[in-house]
Design a protein around this motif. Structure first.
Motif, PDB file in Angstrom:
ATOM      1  N   ALA A 108       0.994  -3.149  -2.965  1.00 15.60           N
ATOM      2  CA  ALA A 108       0.632  -4.640  -2.433  1.00 15.60           C
ATOM      3  C   ALA A 108       1.182  -4.528  -0.814  1.00 15.60           C
ATOM      4  O   ALA A 108       0.177  -5.081  -0.143  1.00 15.60           O
ATOM      5  N   ALA A 109       2.146  -3.804  -0.525  1.00  5.78           N
ATOM      6  CA  ALA A 109       2.373  -3.646   0.975  1.00  5.78           C
ATOM      7  C   ALA A 109       1.386  -2.920   1.655  1.00  5.78           C
ATOM      8  O   ALA A 109       0.917  -3.137   2.816  1.00  5.78           O
ATOM      9  N   ALA A 110       0.697  -1.702   1.024  1.00  9.59           N
ATOM     10  CA  ALA A 110      -0.259  -1.051   1.771  1.00  9.59           C
ATOM     11  C   ALA A 110      -1.637  -1.924   1.957  1.00  9.59           C
ATOM     12  O   ALA A 110      -2.158  -1.705   2.950  1.00  9.59           O
ATOM     13  N   VAL A 111      -1.870  -2.522   0.935  1.00  8.11           N
ATOM     14  CA  VAL A 111      -3.230  -3.246   0.980  1.00  8.11           C
ATOM     15  C   VAL A 111      -2.989  -4.599   1.479  1.00  8.11           C
ATOM     16  O   VAL A 111      -4.114  -4.965   2.270  1.00  8.11           O
ATOM     17  N   LEU A 112      -1.851  -5.381   1.283  1.00 10.40           N
ATOM     18  CA  LEU A 112      -1.846  -6.753   1.951  1.00 10.40           C
ATOM     19  C   LEU A 112      -1.184  -6.841   3.060  1.00 10.40           C
ATOM     20  O   LEU A 112      -0.850  -8.036   3.474  1.00 10.40           O
ATOM     21  N   GLY A 113       0.042  -5.742   3.260  1.00  7.89           N
ATOM     22  CA  GLY A 113       0.834  -5.990   4.458  1.00  7.89           C
ATOM     23  C   GLY A 113       2.337  -6.661   3.761  1.00  7.89           C
ATOM     24  O   GLY A 113       2.860  -6.628   4.678  1.00  7.89           O
ATOM     25  N   SER A 114       2.325  -6.859   2.626  1.00 14.67           N
ATOM     26  CA  SER A 114       3.512  -7.493   2.151  1.00 14.67           C
ATOM     27  C   SER A 114       3.752  -7.121   0.715  1.00 14.67           C
ATOM     28  O   SER A 114       2.772  -7.341  -0.215  1.00 14.67           O
TER      29      SER A 114
ATOM     30  N   PHE B  39      -9.703   3.727  -6.376  1.00 17.18           N
ATOM     31  CA  PHE B  39      -9.031   4.836  -6.894  1.00 17.18           C
ATOM     32  C   PHE B  39      -8.311   5.601  -5.989  1.00 17.18           C
ATOM     33  O   PHE B  39      -7.091   5.885  -6.275  1.00 17.18           O
ATOM     34  N   ASP B  40      -9.032   5.830  -4.784  1.00 16.48           N
ATOM     35  CA  ASP B  40      -8.317   6.422  -3.815  1.00 16.48           C
ATOM     36  C   ASP B  40      -6.977   5.968  -3.335  1.00 16.48           C
ATOM     37  O   ASP B  40      -6.016   6.462  -2.824  1.00 16.48           O
ATOM     38  N   ILE B  41      -7.151   4.545  -3.086  1.00 14.84           N
ATOM     39  CA  ILE B  41      -6.104   4.012  -2.456  1.00 14.84           C
ATOM     40  C   ILE B  41      -4.717   4.102  -3.352  1.00 14.84           C
ATOM     41  O   ILE B  41      -3.715   4.324  -2.926  1.00 14.84           O
ATOM     42  N   VAL B  42      -5.032   3.519  -4.516  1.00 13.70           N
ATOM     43  CA  VAL B  42      -3.709   3.679  -5.467  1.00 13.70           C
ATOM     44  C   VAL B  42      -3.292   5.196  -5.489  1.00 13.70           C
ATOM     45  O   VAL B  42      -1.875   5.413  -5.679  1.00 13.70           O
ATOM     46  N   ARG B  43      -4.213   6.141  -5.673  1.00 15.03           N
ATOM     47  CA  ARG B  43      -3.972   7.538  -5.825  1.00 15.03           C
ATOM     48  C   ARG B  43      -3.132   8.029  -4.426  1.00 15.03           C
ATOM     49  O   ARG B  43      -1.928   8.530  -4.570  1.00 15.03           O
ATOM     50  N   TYR B  44      -3.533   7.464  -3.582  1.00 16.72           N
ATOM     51  CA  TYR B  44      -2.704   8.075  -2.264  1.00 16.72           C
ATOM     52  C   TYR B  44      -1.735   7.296  -1.591  1.00 16.72           C
ATOM     53  O   TYR B  44      -0.812   7.895  -1.036  1.00 16.72           O
ATOM     54  N   VAL B  45      -1.340   6.101  -2.237  1.00 15.52           N
ATOM     55  CA  VAL B  45       0.077   5.377  -2.101  1.00 15.52           C
ATOM     56  C   VAL B  45       0.918   6.239  -2.748  1.00 15.52           C
ATOM     57  O   VAL B  45       2.063   6.484  -2.255  1.00 15.52           O
ATOM     58  N   VAL B  46       0.573   6.672  -4.057  1.00 18.88           N
ATOM     59  CA  VAL B  46       1.744   7.538  -4.912  1.00 18.88           C
ATOM     60  C   VAL B  46       1.859   8.913  -4.046  1.00 18.88           C
ATOM     61  O   VAL B  46       3.035   9.046  -4.018  1.00 18.88           O
ATOM     62  N   PHE B  47       0.854   9.350  -3.689  1.00 21.67           N
ATOM     63  CA  PHE B  47       1.081  10.791  -3.066  1.00 21.67           C
ATOM     64  C   PHE B  47       1.685  10.635  -1.618  1.00 21.67           C
ATOM     65  O   PHE B  47       2.560  11.495  -1.310  1.00 21.67           O
TER      66      PHE B  47
ATOM     67  N   TRP C  85      -0.828   1.251   6.855  1.00 21.06           N
ATOM     68  CA  TRP C  85      -0.592   1.058   5.333  1.00 21.06           C
ATOM     69  C   TRP C  85       0.820   1.749   4.518  1.00 21.06           C
ATOM     70  O   TRP C  85       1.216   1.228   3.684  1.00 21.06           O
ATOM     71  N   LEU C  86       0.847   3.083   4.773  1.00 22.93           N
ATOM     72  CA  LEU C  86       1.880   3.645   4.255  1.00 22.93           C
ATOM     73  C   LEU C  86       3.249   3.541   4.989  1.00 22.93           C
ATOM     74  O   LEU C  86       4.369   3.575   4.017  1.00 22.93           O
ATOM     75  N   LEU C  87       3.095   3.228   6.230  1.00 20.31           N
ATOM     76  CA  LEU C  87       4.515   2.880   6.769  1.00 20.31           C
ATOM     77  C   LEU C  87       4.979   1.268   6.092  1.00 20.31           C
ATOM     78  O   LEU C  87       6.110   1.122   5.746  1.00 20.31           O
ATOM     79  N   ASN C  88       3.957   0.587   5.796  1.00 17.51           N
ATOM     80  CA  ASN C  88       4.343  -0.699   5.086  1.00 17.51           C
ATOM     81  C   ASN C  88       4.907  -0.488   3.761  1.00 17.51           C
ATOM     82  O   ASN C  88       5.802  -1.108   3.378  1.00 17.51           O
ATOM     83  N   ALA C  89       4.156   0.583   2.948  1.00 21.74           N
ATOM     84  CA  ALA C  89       4.512   0.876   1.805  1.00 21.74           C
ATOM     85  C   ALA C  89       6.105   1.428   1.605  1.00 21.74           C
ATOM     86  O   ALA C  89       7.028   1.365   0.791  1.00 21.74           O
ATOM     87  N   ILE C  90       6.330   2.247   2.635  1.00 21.04           N
ATOM     88  CA  ILE C  90       7.589   3.007   2.551  1.00 21.04           C
ATOM     89  C   ILE C  90       8.717   2.210   3.084  1.00 21.04           C
ATOM     90  O   ILE C  90       9.729   1.934   2.592  1.00 21.04           O
TER      91      ILE C  90
END
Length: 342
Positions: free
Chosen positions: A70-76, A240-248, A295-300
């Motif tokens: 959610a953070a990667a895609v929507l910023g929160s 698929f790539d979005i979810v996969r690369y959030v994990v990675f 996107w990944l900065l927000n996720a982390i």
């Protein structure tokens, strides 16, 4: 030879440049943005994976992965709709569009991957099926379960694993089957069965939540391999790539030493090209997926790196205290590795 190589590179360059351009939103990303929230499939309650805390806030490995997406895609990390699913309705919920992603503890198998219209994205936990028994039974090995009543959850990999294992070893057992984990746990706790079988990490989590954990023993045997992975519907490669690369990305962040606390400072100060790419200071990782560079900065910043998530819910900072083992980084002998993020 040199002229030929340069000519080949010139032919490839337009395709490479096109591939690096910002991607248009696909159907799932468009739907998530229009809704303003990620619909995430988790369990009905599973210690360490998805369970409400004392304030009613859902916590666990599965829920933190939802927050990272959610953070990667929507910023929160808070723009979420929780969908609480059983083993029986989890796949129909994903297939029907009720959920955008299924993070609920689910083993990646051939049949599920090839027959259910879904795609597993990336392993985020490696487990194996084990057995929980009452300490007073004196049982110290799964070989002593001949004739035992064994509780497990339906529509899981556990039933087939148990059948294969028992046939191979000539062990007889009485199956006691339930629709969800809470029912199976309560049945085991009330002595309706001699053993409760499931993935070892979940059994360790269940054991830690009992009033007297020492009265229960997790046997040493593992009778299967259970790679967990979030899954998405087939037909939307971008999602698929979005979810996969959030994990990675969370795994790569741990390897690079990027944490929830230091991510902003690393973005500003780190000279590492790998850190700069991952956090969006350079490169186009996010735009390539239809997302922004942060996107990944927000996720982390929302949940921490993979190791922080693990330690918080399963590892040294949790009541479970489960060693990393196979779920450690590849640099420390584990299986957690991300493809080059470039």
């Amino acid at each position: 030879m040199l002229r030929h190589a340069l000519f080949t590179l010139a032919l490839l360059a337009p395709g490479i440049a096109a591939a690096q351009q910002a991607s248009s939103p696909g159907p799932t990303l468009t739907a998530v943005r229009a809704r303003g929230a990620l619909s995430c499939g988790i369990s009905t309650g599973d210690p360490a994976w998805s369970q409400p805390d004392s304030r009613g806030v859902w916590q666990g490995m599965d829920t933190d992965l939802c927050r990272a997406i959610a953070a990667a895609v929507l910023g929160s990390p808070d723009r979420l709709v929780w969908q609480h699913l059983t083993g029986q309705n989890r796949f129909p919920a994903l297939g029907s569009g009720q959920v955008d992603v299924l993070t609920r503890t689910t083993t990646w198998t051939f049949a599920r991957d090839s027959m259910l219209g879904l795609n597993f994205t990336a392993p985020n936990f490696y487990d194996g099926q084990g057995f929980l028994v009452h300490a007073e039974s004196g049982i110290t090995s799964a070989r002593q379960l001949d004739g035992a009543a064994i509780c497990f959850v339906s529509a899981s990999t556990h039933e087939l694993n148990l059948q294969d294992w028992s046939r191979t070893r000539g062990i007889r057992f009485t199956p006691v089957i339930f629709a969800d984990k809470d029912e199976a746990r309560r049945a085991y706790e009330s002595n309706r069965c001699d053993s409760y079988t499931g993935d070892a990490s979940q059994l360790a989590s269940v054991r830690s939540a009992f009033p007297e954990p020492a009265r229960h023993v997790l046997l040493p045997e593992r009778i299967s391999k259970e790679p967990y992975s979030p899954s998405v519907r087939q037909g939307d490669d971008q999602w698929f790539d979005i979810v996969r690369y959030v994990v990675f990305g969370l795994v790569e962040a741990e390897e690079l030493g990027i944490t929830r606390e230091n991510a902003s400072r690393m973005l500003a100060e780190s000279p590492s090209p790998a850190v700069q790419r991952l956090l969006g200071k350079t490169g186009d990782l996010g735009p390539t997926l239809g997302l922004d560079r942060a996107w990944l900065l927000n996720a982390i910043k929302a949940v921490g790196n993979y190791g922080e998530i693990y330690d918080r819910h399963l590892g040294k900072d949790s009541p479970v205290g489960l060693p990393r083992g196979l779920n450690d980084l590849w640099t420390r002998g584990g299986l957690m590795v991300a493809p080059p993020m470039r």
